[in-house]
Design a protein around this motif. Structure first.
Motif, PDB file in Angstrom:
ATOM      1  N   UNK A 100      -0.439   1.848  -3.591  1.00 36.84           N
ATOM      2  CA  UNK A 100      -0.970   1.440  -2.290  1.00 36.84           C
ATOM      3  C   UNK A 100      -1.948   1.191  -1.131  1.00 36.84           C
ATOM      4  N   UNK A 101      -2.221  -0.001  -0.446  1.00 41.63           N
ATOM      5  CA  UNK A 101      -3.482  -0.492  -0.066  1.00 41.63           C
ATOM      6  C   UNK A 101      -2.868  -0.667   1.188  1.00 41.63           C
ATOM      7  N   UNK A 102      -3.426  -0.189   2.059  1.00 42.96           N
ATOM      8  CA  UNK A 102      -2.777  -0.762   3.529  1.00 42.96           C
ATOM      9  C   UNK A 102      -4.160  -1.896   4.151  1.00 42.96           C
ATOM     10  N   UNK A 103      -3.848  -2.343   5.311  1.00 42.99           N
ATOM     11  CA  UNK A 103      -5.180  -3.262   5.982  1.00 42.99           C
ATOM     12  C   UNK A 103      -6.100  -2.709   5.948  1.00 42.99           C
ATOM     13  N   UNK A 104      -6.234  -1.359   6.027  1.00 44.86           N
ATOM     14  CA  UNK A 104      -7.777  -1.304   6.261  1.00 44.86           C
ATOM     15  C   UNK A 104      -8.488  -0.595   4.918  1.00 44.86           C
ATOM     16  N   UNK A 105      -7.737  -1.893   4.052  1.00 44.74           N
ATOM     17  CA  UNK A 105      -8.553  -1.478   2.504  1.00 44.74           C
ATOM     18  C   UNK A 105      -8.917   0.389   2.165  1.00 44.74           C
ATOM     19  N   UNK A 106      -7.993   1.232   2.804  1.00 49.35           N
ATOM     20  CA  UNK A 106      -7.650   2.680   2.250  1.00 49.35           C
ATOM     21  C   UNK A 106      -6.368   2.655   1.276  1.00 49.35           C
ATOM     22  N   UNK A 107      -6.369   3.531   0.234  1.00 51.28           N
ATOM     23  CA  UNK A 107      -5.083   3.738  -0.416  1.00 51.28           C
ATOM     24  C   UNK A 107      -4.299   4.683   1.048  1.00 51.28           C
ATOM     25  N   UNK A 150     -12.240  -0.698  -5.124  1.00 51.81           N
ATOM     26  CA  UNK A 150     -11.989   0.610  -5.345  1.00 51.81           C
ATOM     27  C   UNK A 150     -12.786   0.832  -7.055  1.00 51.81           C
ATOM     28  N   UNK A 151     -13.874   0.603  -6.845  1.00 50.73           N
ATOM     29  CA  UNK A 151     -15.088   1.146  -7.950  1.00 50.73           C
ATOM     30  C   UNK A 151     -14.351   0.187  -9.842  1.00 50.73           C
ATOM     31  N   UNK A 152     -13.347   0.172  -9.562  1.00 48.89           N
ATOM     32  CA  UNK A 152     -12.726  -0.241 -11.187  1.00 48.89           C
ATOM     33  C   UNK A 152     -14.119  -0.879 -12.110  1.00 48.89           C
ATOM     34  N   UNK A 212       8.260  -6.700  -4.844  1.00 47.18           N
ATOM     35  CA  UNK A 212       7.337  -7.307  -4.733  1.00 47.18           C
ATOM     36  C   UNK A 212       5.848  -6.556  -4.597  1.00 47.18           C
ATOM     37  N   UNK A 213       4.561  -6.802  -5.153  1.00 47.72           N
ATOM     38  CA  UNK A 213       3.347  -6.017  -4.614  1.00 47.72           C
ATOM     39  C   UNK A 213       2.822  -6.374  -3.299  1.00 47.72           C
ATOM     40  N   UNK A 214       3.337  -7.122  -2.618  1.00 47.48           N
ATOM     41  CA  UNK A 214       2.685  -7.207  -1.172  1.00 47.48           C
ATOM     42  C   UNK A 214       4.423  -6.811  -0.052  1.00 47.48           C
ATOM     43  N   UNK A 215       3.954  -5.947   1.101  1.00 49.39           N
ATOM     44  CA  UNK A 215       4.856  -5.192   1.765  1.00 49.39           C
ATOM     45  C   UNK A 215       4.563  -4.725   2.735  1.00 49.39           C
ATOM     46  N   UNK A 216       5.409  -6.225   4.122  1.00 51.92           N
ATOM     47  CA  UNK A 216       4.852  -5.313   4.768  1.00 51.92           C
ATOM     48  C   UNK A 216       5.496  -3.655   5.602  1.00 51.92           C
ATOM     49  N   UNK A 217       4.639  -2.402   6.214  1.00 53.99           N
ATOM     50  CA  UNK A 217       5.446  -1.659   6.089  1.00 53.99           C
ATOM     51  C   UNK A 217       4.509  -1.359   7.820  1.00 53.99           C
ATOM     52  N   UNK A 229       0.809  -3.861   3.352  1.00 46.51           N
ATOM     53  CA  UNK A 229       0.355  -3.003   1.703  1.00 46.51           C
ATOM     54  C   UNK A 229       0.316  -3.489   0.371  1.00 46.51           C
ATOM     55  N   UNK A 230      -0.548  -3.589  -0.500  1.00 48.69           N
ATOM     56  CA  UNK A 230      -0.699  -4.317  -1.538  1.00 48.69           C
ATOM     57  C   UNK A 230      -0.592  -3.126  -2.710  1.00 48.69           C
ATOM     58  N   UNK A 231       0.199  -3.075  -3.691  1.00 50.55           N
ATOM     59  CA  UNK A 231      -0.080  -2.389  -5.443  1.00 50.55           C
ATOM     60  C   UNK A 231      -0.650  -2.941  -5.703  1.00 50.55           C
TER      61      UNK A 231
END
Length: 308
Positions: free
Chosen positions: A284-291, A34-36, A254-259, A264-266
């Motif tokens: 929310x970021x998906x399993x490909x590390x994309x927002x 994410x480049x934080x 929850x900060x990680x959910x199944x969609x 995805x995780x927030x």
């Protein structure tokens, strides 16, 4: 680079809300991608979850963290000690967590970030929230603190030692004064409904730090989850703005959910521009590390210049 030029750049801060054992190796990788510039952790890693705290301590990124009530779940209260899964005479998981985080733990302390020209100040660690002083023995034994007044003094002392004029407050629970409705950032959403469940010691510390001339663009915390206990019709208000300070509750749990087939995780992303919060987003970021999705929670209003 001068302090002023550093301050003029945009600083990106990731705030990680209440984890409750939902932390995976992917989370650390995503924070890198994410480049934080800075990661802030509001506590409640789990019920004294030493392994989760160790994983966060091992992250090779600029970070600051506090502990929540669940991080002393088996230690701070009599009923918690009765359920303790380990031999308290031989182990001390609370102290293990504190030792693991080291200087990154800013509860009752501070951490300067020279590259960002700001200081993060931590509020009372392990807080349960509310206007009554709880867990007296725990706070006396661990921190030598016996009242809200003494707790306020500890937070203020940390803020006064801040190297930089820009101060971010990091807590597990937010301050009192943000509203007394159940859906307010620190509002009480269990019976009897309503009431301000914020921390009064943090409120007083913020006020005195502001009076001392420090700039406080952000106060961030968690504890009070976005999903309300008494209704599913709406969520808790995550943002409150007052006196040029953005108060952010980052506890999207929850900060990680199944969609569907995705996981995805927030993270909450805060953008600082010239020492002022310009935007806050929940991503929310998906399993490909994309927002996969982004909800803008706050955006600074531009000052419109009227033509002469």
């Amino acid at each position: 680079m001068t302090s002023q030029s550093k301050q003029d750049e945009t600083t990106v801060i990731a705030v990680v809300g209440d984890i409750h054992d939902q932390w995976e190796a992917a989370d650390g990788i995503i924070l890198q991608k994410l480049g934080i510039d800075l990661a802030l952790f509001v506590g409640d890693y789990g019920n004294e979850s030493v392994d989760v705290v160790k994983a966060i301590a091992d992250l090779d990124i600029p970070k600051a963290a506090v502990f929540g009530n669940h991080d002393a779940w088996y230690t701070a209260t009599a009923w918690g000690r009765q359920k303790c899964p380990y031999d308290r005479k031989k182990e001390d998981w609370v102290q293990e967590q504190i030792d693991l985080l080291g200087e990154a733990h800013v509860g009752y302390g501070k951490l300067d970030f020279p590259k960002l020209n700001l200081t993060v100040v931590g509020s009372r660690p392990f807080t349960w929230g509310g206007s009554s002083w709880k867990n007296e023995d725990f706070y006396q034994e661990r921190f030598g603190v016996a009242s809200f007044e003494e707790s306020t003094a500890r937070i203020i002392a940390a803020a006064r030692s801040a190297t930089y004029d820009t101060v971010i407050f990091l807590g597990h629970n937010g301050p009192s004064g943000l509203g007394d409705c159940p859906e307010d950032p620190c509002g009480k959403d269990w019976q009897p409904l309503g009431g301000d469940f914020g921390d009064p010691d943090l409120t007083e510390a913020i006020a005195q730090t502001r009076a001392a001339g420090k700039q406080i663009p952000l106060v961030t915390f968690g504890h009070m989850h976005h999903k309300l206990r008494h209704t599913q019709k709406y969520l808790r208000k995550p943002v409150h703005v007052a006196r040029e300070t953005v108060y952010l509750n980052a506890a999207s749990v929850p900060r990680i959910v199944e969609n569907g087939s995705d996981r995805q995780r927030n993270f909450s992303l805060v953008y600082l521009q010239s020492g002022i919060v310009s935007q806050v987003s929940l991503v929310w970021v998906d399993r490909d590390d994309q927002i996969a999705s982004e909800q803008i929670l706050y955006q600074q209003q531009s000052q419109l210049v009227q033509p002469a």
